[in-house]
Design a protein around this motif. Structure first.
Motif, PDB file in Angstrom:
ATOM      1  N   LYS A  85      -6.477  -2.856  11.323  1.00  0.00           N
ATOM      2  CA  LYS A  85      -6.133  -1.907  10.255  1.00  0.00           C
ATOM      3  C   LYS A  85      -6.747  -2.343   8.945  1.00  0.00           C
ATOM      4  N   GLU A  86      -6.816  -1.401   8.009  1.00  0.00           N
ATOM      5  CA  GLU A  86      -7.334  -1.718   6.693  1.00  0.00           C
ATOM      6  C   GLU A  86      -6.282  -2.474   5.873  1.00  0.00           C
ATOM      7  N   ARG A  87      -6.787  -3.189   4.874  1.00  0.00           N
ATOM      8  CA  ARG A  87      -5.884  -3.879   3.956  1.00  0.00           C
ATOM      9  C   ARG A  87      -4.997  -2.860   3.247  1.00  0.00           C
ATOM     10  N   GLU A  88      -3.736  -3.222   3.052  1.00  0.00           N
ATOM     11  CA  GLU A  88      -2.741  -2.305   2.500  1.00  0.00           C
ATOM     12  C   GLU A  88      -2.023  -2.959   1.325  1.00  0.00           C
ATOM     13  N   PHE A  89      -1.858  -2.214   0.255  1.00  0.00           N
ATOM     14  CA  PHE A  89      -1.094  -2.690  -0.902  1.00  0.00           C
ATOM     15  C   PHE A  89       0.379  -2.795  -0.540  1.00  0.00           C
ATOM     16  N   VAL A  90       1.030  -3.844  -1.049  1.00  0.00           N
ATOM     17  CA  VAL A  90       2.459  -4.037  -0.806  1.00  0.00           C
ATOM     18  C   VAL A  90       3.251  -3.948  -2.105  1.00  0.00           C
ATOM     19  N   ALA A  91       2.914  -4.790  -3.072  1.00  0.00           N
ATOM     20  CA  ALA A  91       3.666  -4.820  -4.325  1.00  0.00           C
ATOM     21  C   ALA A  91       2.845  -5.500  -5.405  1.00  0.00           C
ATOM     22  N   SER A  92       3.202  -5.203  -6.662  1.00  0.00           N
ATOM     23  CA  SER A  92       2.512  -5.792  -7.800  1.00  0.00           C
ATOM     24  C   SER A  92       3.523  -6.095  -8.894  1.00  0.00           C
TER      25      SER A  92
ATOM     26  N   PRO B  84       8.829  -4.723  13.023  1.00  0.00           N
ATOM     27  CA  PRO B  84       7.596  -5.147  13.712  1.00  0.00           C
ATOM     28  C   PRO B  84       6.331  -4.635  13.027  1.00  0.00           C
ATOM     29  N   GLU B  85       6.403  -3.471  12.419  1.00  0.00           N
ATOM     30  CA  GLU B  85       5.223  -2.923  11.737  1.00  0.00           C
ATOM     31  C   GLU B  85       4.884  -3.664  10.445  1.00  0.00           C
ATOM     32  N   ASP B  86       5.730  -4.596  10.026  1.00  0.00           N
ATOM     33  CA  ASP B  86       5.411  -5.439   8.876  1.00  0.00           C
ATOM     34  C   ASP B  86       4.528  -6.621   9.274  1.00  0.00           C
ATOM     35  N   THR B  87       4.304  -6.789  10.559  1.00  0.00           N
ATOM     36  CA  THR B  87       3.461  -7.876  11.040  1.00  0.00           C
ATOM     37  C   THR B  87       2.050  -7.741  10.493  1.00  0.00           C
ATOM     38  N   ALA B  88       1.573  -8.793   9.832  1.00  0.00           N
ATOM     39  CA  ALA B  88       0.254  -8.772   9.197  1.00  0.00           C
ATOM     40  C   ALA B  88      -0.025 -10.127   8.571  1.00  0.00           C
TER      41      ALA B  88
ATOM     42  N   ARG C 282      -6.752  -8.718 -13.892  1.00  0.00           N
ATOM     43  CA  ARG C 282      -6.751  -8.991 -15.325  1.00  0.00           C
ATOM     44  C   ARG C 282      -5.796  -8.096 -16.089  1.00  0.00           C
ATOM     45  N   TYR C 283      -5.755  -6.823 -15.760  1.00  0.00           N
ATOM     46  CA  TYR C 283      -5.001  -5.895 -16.592  1.00  0.00           C
ATOM     47  C   TYR C 283      -4.070  -5.005 -15.786  1.00  0.00           C
ATOM     48  N   GLY C 284      -2.784  -5.128 -16.030  1.00  0.00           N
ATOM     49  CA  GLY C 284      -1.813  -4.155 -15.558  1.00  0.00           C
ATOM     50  C   GLY C 284      -1.576  -4.127 -14.065  1.00  0.00           C
ATOM     51  N   LEU C 285      -0.525  -3.401 -13.701  1.00  0.00           N
ATOM     52  CA  LEU C 285      -0.183  -3.228 -12.298  1.00  0.00           C
ATOM     53  C   LEU C 285      -1.274  -2.422 -11.601  1.00  0.00           C
ATOM     54  N   GLY C 286      -1.336  -2.565 -10.292  1.00  0.00           N
ATOM     55  CA  GLY C 286      -2.330  -1.764  -9.583  1.00  0.00           C
ATOM     56  C   GLY C 286      -2.186  -1.891  -8.091  1.00  0.00           C
ATOM     57  N   TYR C 287      -2.583  -0.830  -7.376  1.00  0.00           N
ATOM     58  CA  TYR C 287      -2.517  -0.815  -5.924  1.00  0.00           C
ATOM     59  C   TYR C 287      -3.890  -0.905  -5.274  1.00  0.00           C
ATOM     60  N   ARG C 288      -4.947  -0.839  -6.101  1.00  0.00           N
ATOM     61  CA  ARG C 288      -6.302  -0.870  -5.554  1.00  0.00           C
ATOM     62  C   ARG C 288      -6.773  -2.304  -5.396  1.00  0.00           C
ATOM     63  N   GLY C 289      -7.086  -2.687  -4.193  1.00  0.00           N
ATOM     64  CA  GLY C 289      -7.547  -4.036  -3.946  1.00  0.00           C
ATOM     65  C   GLY C 289      -8.808  -4.387  -4.707  1.00  0.00           C
TER      66      GLY C 289
END
Length: 123
Positions: free
Chosen positions: A43-50, A88-92, A100-107
């Protein structure tokens, strides 16, 4: 450069909890926010939290909202991810990252990455 080292991964049963840690060193003063991402096999990399270092503002992926909590200890330059009610789907492989700047979900907006720590949730 900012160096990041994750720890705390492991094997846990569904419904259990784990706490991940990410210790930052180096030029941490150039970073404003930290994030957790994960990547499951195939699977592709997925944002979790910031979270921001300064005000502690947080941002979560919908898939973990209400179950995971991100926090930071500025004195220790460490960010945590408390994971409850694991599925189980949290397995990764879970990765810590700095931007540098601010919250974000983009890797792609994150400049530094740790090596990752494996989290396996058994059913």
């Amino acid at each position: 450069q900012v160096q990041l080292v994750e720890s705390g991964g492991g094997l846990v049963q569904a419904g259990g909890s784990l706490r991940l840690s990410c210790a930052a060193s180096g030029r941490t003063f150039v970073t404003d926010a930290m994030g957790w991402f994960r990547q499951a096999p195939g699977k592709e990399r997925e944002f979790v939290a910031s979270i921001t270092w300064s005000g502690g503002s947080t941002y979560y992926a919908d898939s973990v909202k209400g179950r995971f909590t991100i926090s930071r200890d500025n004195a220790k330059k460490t960010v945590y991810l408390q994971m409850n009610s694991l599925k189980p789907e949290d397995t990764a492989v879970y990765y810590c990252a700095a931007k540098r700047y601010g919250l974000g979900y983009r890797g792609d907006d994150y400049n530094s990455w740790g090596q990752g720590t494996q989290v396996t949730v058994s059913s």
